[in-house]
Scaffold this motif. Structure first.
Motif, PDB file in Angstrom:
ATOM      1  N   ILE A 148      15.703   4.886  56.998  1.00  0.00           N
ATOM      2  CA  ILE A 148      16.768   4.084  56.405  1.00  0.00           C
ATOM      3  C   ILE A 148      16.346   2.624  56.290  1.00  0.00           C
ATOM      4  O   ILE A 148      17.002   1.832  55.612  1.00  0.00           O
ATOM      5  N   THR A 149      15.257   2.260  56.940  1.00  0.00           N
ATOM      6  CA  THR A 149      14.710   0.902  56.832  1.00  0.00           C
ATOM      7  C   THR A 149      13.639   0.870  55.755  1.00  0.00           C
ATOM      8  O   THR A 149      13.183   1.913  55.270  1.00  0.00           O
ATOM      9  N   GLN A 150      13.206  -0.320  55.392  1.00  0.00           N
ATOM     10  CA  GLN A 150      12.205  -0.497  54.338  1.00  0.00           C
ATOM     11  C   GLN A 150      11.171  -1.512  54.794  1.00  0.00           C
ATOM     12  O   GLN A 150      11.510  -2.647  55.127  1.00  0.00           O
ATOM     13  N   ASN A 151       9.919  -1.091  54.807  1.00  0.00           N
ATOM     14  CA  ASN A 151       8.825  -1.979  55.218  1.00  0.00           C
ATOM     15  C   ASN A 151       7.586  -1.795  54.355  1.00  0.00           C
ATOM     16  O   ASN A 151       6.478  -2.122  54.784  1.00  0.00           O
ATOM     17  N   TYR A 165       4.042  -7.909  42.481  1.00  0.00           N
ATOM     18  CA  TYR A 165       4.889  -7.130  43.379  1.00  0.00           C
ATOM     19  C   TYR A 165       4.476  -5.660  43.320  1.00  0.00           C
ATOM     20  O   TYR A 165       4.119  -5.135  42.254  1.00  0.00           O
ATOM     21  N   GLY A 166       4.534  -5.023  44.480  1.00  0.00           N
ATOM     22  CA  GLY A 166       4.160  -3.615  44.542  1.00  0.00           C
ATOM     23  C   GLY A 166       4.645  -2.973  45.816  1.00  0.00           C
ATOM     24  O   GLY A 166       5.457  -3.545  46.567  1.00  0.00           O
ATOM     25  N   ILE A 221      -5.995  -5.013  48.412  1.00  0.00           N
ATOM     26  CA  ILE A 221      -5.862  -6.397  48.857  1.00  0.00           C
ATOM     27  C   ILE A 221      -6.204  -6.437  50.338  1.00  0.00           C
ATOM     28  O   ILE A 221      -6.150  -5.401  51.030  1.00  0.00           O
ATOM     29  N   LEU A 222      -6.582  -7.603  50.827  1.00  0.00           N
ATOM     30  CA  LEU A 222      -6.781  -7.757  52.264  1.00  0.00           C
ATOM     31  C   LEU A 222      -5.437  -7.696  52.972  1.00  0.00           C
ATOM     32  O   LEU A 222      -4.425  -8.183  52.459  1.00  0.00           O
ATOM     33  N   ALA A 223      -5.431  -7.087  54.143  1.00  0.00           N
ATOM     34  CA  ALA A 223      -4.177  -6.997  54.900  1.00  0.00           C
ATOM     35  C   ALA A 223      -3.629  -8.378  55.214  1.00  0.00           C
ATOM     36  O   ALA A 223      -2.410  -8.580  55.249  1.00  0.00           O
ATOM     37  N   SER A 224      -4.509  -9.340  55.402  1.00  0.00           N
ATOM     38  CA  SER A 224      -4.072 -10.696  55.719  1.00  0.00           C
ATOM     39  C   SER A 224      -3.491 -11.415  54.509  1.00  0.00           C
ATOM     40  O   SER A 224      -2.868 -12.472  54.661  1.00  0.00           O
ATOM     41  N   GLN A 225      -3.679 -10.887  53.288  1.00  0.00           N
ATOM     42  CA  GLN A 225      -3.148 -11.519  52.089  1.00  0.00           C
ATOM     43  C   GLN A 225      -1.720 -11.079  51.777  1.00  0.00           C
ATOM     44  O   GLN A 225      -1.038 -11.724  50.982  1.00  0.00           O
ATOM     45  N   ALA A 226      -1.271  -9.995  52.345  1.00  0.00           N
ATOM     46  CA  ALA A 226       0.004  -9.398  51.965  1.00  0.00           C
ATOM     47  C   ALA A 226       1.186 -10.165  52.560  1.00  0.00           C
ATOM     48  O   ALA A 226       1.141 -10.603  53.710  1.00  0.00           O
ATOM     49  N   LYS A 227       2.215 -10.319  51.750  1.00  0.00           N
ATOM     50  CA  LYS A 227       3.491 -10.867  52.196  1.00  0.00           C
ATOM     51  C   LYS A 227       4.553  -9.803  51.978  1.00  0.00           C
ATOM     52  O   LYS A 227       4.620  -9.185  50.912  1.00  0.00           O
ATOM     53  N   GLN A 228       5.372  -9.586  52.979  1.00  0.00           N
ATOM     54  CA  GLN A 228       6.370  -8.510  52.894  1.00  0.00           C
ATOM     55  C   GLN A 228       7.612  -8.962  52.143  1.00  0.00           C
ATOM     56  O   GLN A 228       8.123 -10.062  52.348  1.00  0.00           O
ATOM     57  N   VAL A 229       8.088  -8.092  51.253  1.00  0.00           N
ATOM     58  CA  VAL A 229       9.323  -8.309  50.511  1.00  0.00           C
ATOM     59  C   VAL A 229      10.138  -7.026  50.562  1.00  0.00           C
ATOM     60  O   VAL A 229       9.629  -5.949  50.898  1.00  0.00           O
ATOM     61  N   PHE A 230      11.422  -7.137  50.218  1.00  0.00           N
ATOM     62  CA  PHE A 230      12.320  -5.995  50.188  1.00  0.00           C
ATOM     63  C   PHE A 230      12.932  -5.876  48.797  1.00  0.00           C
ATOM     64  O   PHE A 230      13.199  -6.887  48.132  1.00  0.00           O
ATOM     65  N   GLN A 245      13.920  -9.480  47.512  1.00  0.00           N
ATOM     66  CA  GLN A 245      14.472 -10.256  48.623  1.00  0.00           C
ATOM     67  C   GLN A 245      13.338 -10.681  49.548  1.00  0.00           C
ATOM     68  O   GLN A 245      12.674  -9.842  50.154  1.00  0.00           O
ATOM     69  N   GLU A 246      13.097 -11.991  49.611  1.00  0.00           N
ATOM     70  CA  GLU A 246      12.099 -12.531  50.524  1.00  0.00           C
ATOM     71  C   GLU A 246      12.794 -13.048  51.776  1.00  0.00           C
ATOM     72  O   GLU A 246      13.850 -13.686  51.686  1.00  0.00           O
ATOM     73  N   VAL A 247      12.212 -12.777  52.925  1.00  0.00           N
ATOM     74  CA  VAL A 247      12.828 -13.151  54.202  1.00  0.00           C
ATOM     75  C   VAL A 247      11.805 -13.904  55.041  1.00  0.00           C
ATOM     76  O   VAL A 247      10.594 -13.785  54.846  1.00  0.00           O
TER      77      VAL A 247
END
Length: 362
Positions: A148-151, A165-166, A221-230, A245-247
């Motif tokens: 039920i969560t999104q990551n 975005y992806g 992409i490098l793992a260190s380059q990723a930014k999480q969005v919802f 949605q950026e948090v």
């Protein structure tokens, strides 16, 4: 103490704690994560391996000088050829030979890491379903569907002035010789080309169209380059549209680079959340004019005010002050009317002549 050695909410470890930091000289080898699932060994086919290695070489700042050198050689070799295509096909083998030649000459800095990078990755990699990078939890899309969560939403800043975005498809750890490794994210990129109105931003709210896909050959992409969005369903534009949605994650701060920080330390920004009192110690104030030599003024003594007779106006002009002092020398006492028209009370004020050689006195 009764609770000594007992884990409580005050001393329990952070749920999103990063992997132990390992100092590396090559930036790509610093792209690490803390896996949250069991690593599954997966063999890399030649196509996937070539794409992964090509991306790693292109995104390592330490290899930029070699990339430019090889491209220059290709351009000088044949002016009419497709330079980018030849450069893309031949750079890996050229880079391998170049690094080994420099190593034989003994002029290679950080030789172990560059040799490992030039030798190529291992044929076997490790795949994960979830991990923690920079204090943020990432989960692959297949595993995210059952929750039920999104990551699984990811975002990368592009060089064209807009973001990509992806969704995260796989977490891949690519190993190299000498216990070096690079953690990559294999992503599916939505076609969010703003020129085709696939990305719409209104009132700082960004909506993207997720029906299309692009950059199918550039998945990593490098793992260190990723930014999480919802991603949230856009009820206005339809089912193929998502609101981004950026948090700001807890205990995660985005510090600017040193090159982006203002070097002027005299500027105090109003965004500072600290309550402080700015104190300035003037010491001895030096008054300098263009036509008058510098004169030191002792700030411990306050200068006397010379009061003019015209409408009670106080003039700080130096020439007018000098004229007032000369007029005061000719008079024994200057009378200033401080009363109303209906009264006869006056206030006598003695004016002391201020010499140029002495300090101001009251």
């Amino acid at each position: 103490m009764y609770f000594k050695g007992v884990e409580t909410k005050f001393n329990q470890p952070d749920r999103n704690e990063d992997a132990p930091y390992v100092n590396r000289h090559l930036t790509v080898f610093e792209s690490q994560c803390r896996p949250l699932s069991k690593g599954i060994p997966v063999p890399l086919d030649e196509n996937t391996r070539n794409k992964a290695e090509r991306f790693i070489l292109d995104n390592s700042p330490e290899t930029e000088v070699y990339l430019e050198e090889h491209l220059t050689e290709v351009q000088q070799r044949d002016m009419a050829a497709n330079h980018k295509l030849i450069h893309k096909k031949e750079f890996r083998s050229w880079f391998h030979k170049k690094i080994y030649d420099l190593h034989q000459l003994g002029s290679l800095e950080h030789a172990d890491e560059l040799l490992a990078l030039a030798s190529g990755s291992n044929l076997l990699a490790y795949s994960y379903q979830a991990c923690i990078v920079n204090g943020v939890r990432f989960v692959s899309y297949n595993r995210d569907q059952n929750r039920i969560t999104q990551n699984s939403g990811v975002c990368v800043a592009g060089t064209e002035g807009f973001n990509y975005y992806g969704q995260l498809e796989e977490i891949l750890e690519v190993s190299f010789t000498g216990s070096y490794s690079v953690v990559l994210f294999r992503c599916k990129w939505f076609n969010t080309d703003p020129k085709k109105k696939k990305t719409i931003t209104v009132n700082n709210i960004t909506s993207i169209n997720v029906s299309g896909e692009w950059y199918k050959d550039e998945l990593f992409i490098l793992a260190s380059q990723a930014k999480q969005v919802f991603y949230i369903d856009d009820l206005v534009r339809g089912r193929d549209w998502k609101v981004v949605q950026e948090v700001n994650h807890r205990q995660v701060w985005d510090f600017p680079d040193a090159s982006d920080m203002i070097a002027d330390v005299d500027v105090v920004h109003d965004t500072n959340s600290l309550n402080f009192v700015l104190t300035v110690d003037l010491g001895e104030l030096v008054v300098q004019q263009s036509d008058v030599p510098a004169t030191q003024v002792n700030m411990a003594h306050r200068p006397s005010l010379v009061v003019q007779e015209d409408d009670g106006f106080i003039n700080d002009n130096e020439d007018d002050m000098a004229n007032s002092v000369e007029e005061a020398e000719d008079e024994d006492e200057l009378i200033v009317d401080l009363s109303d028209d209906n009264t006869d009370d006056v206030c006598p004020i003695d004016v002391d002549v201020i010499s140029e050689d002495s300090d101001y006195s009251t």
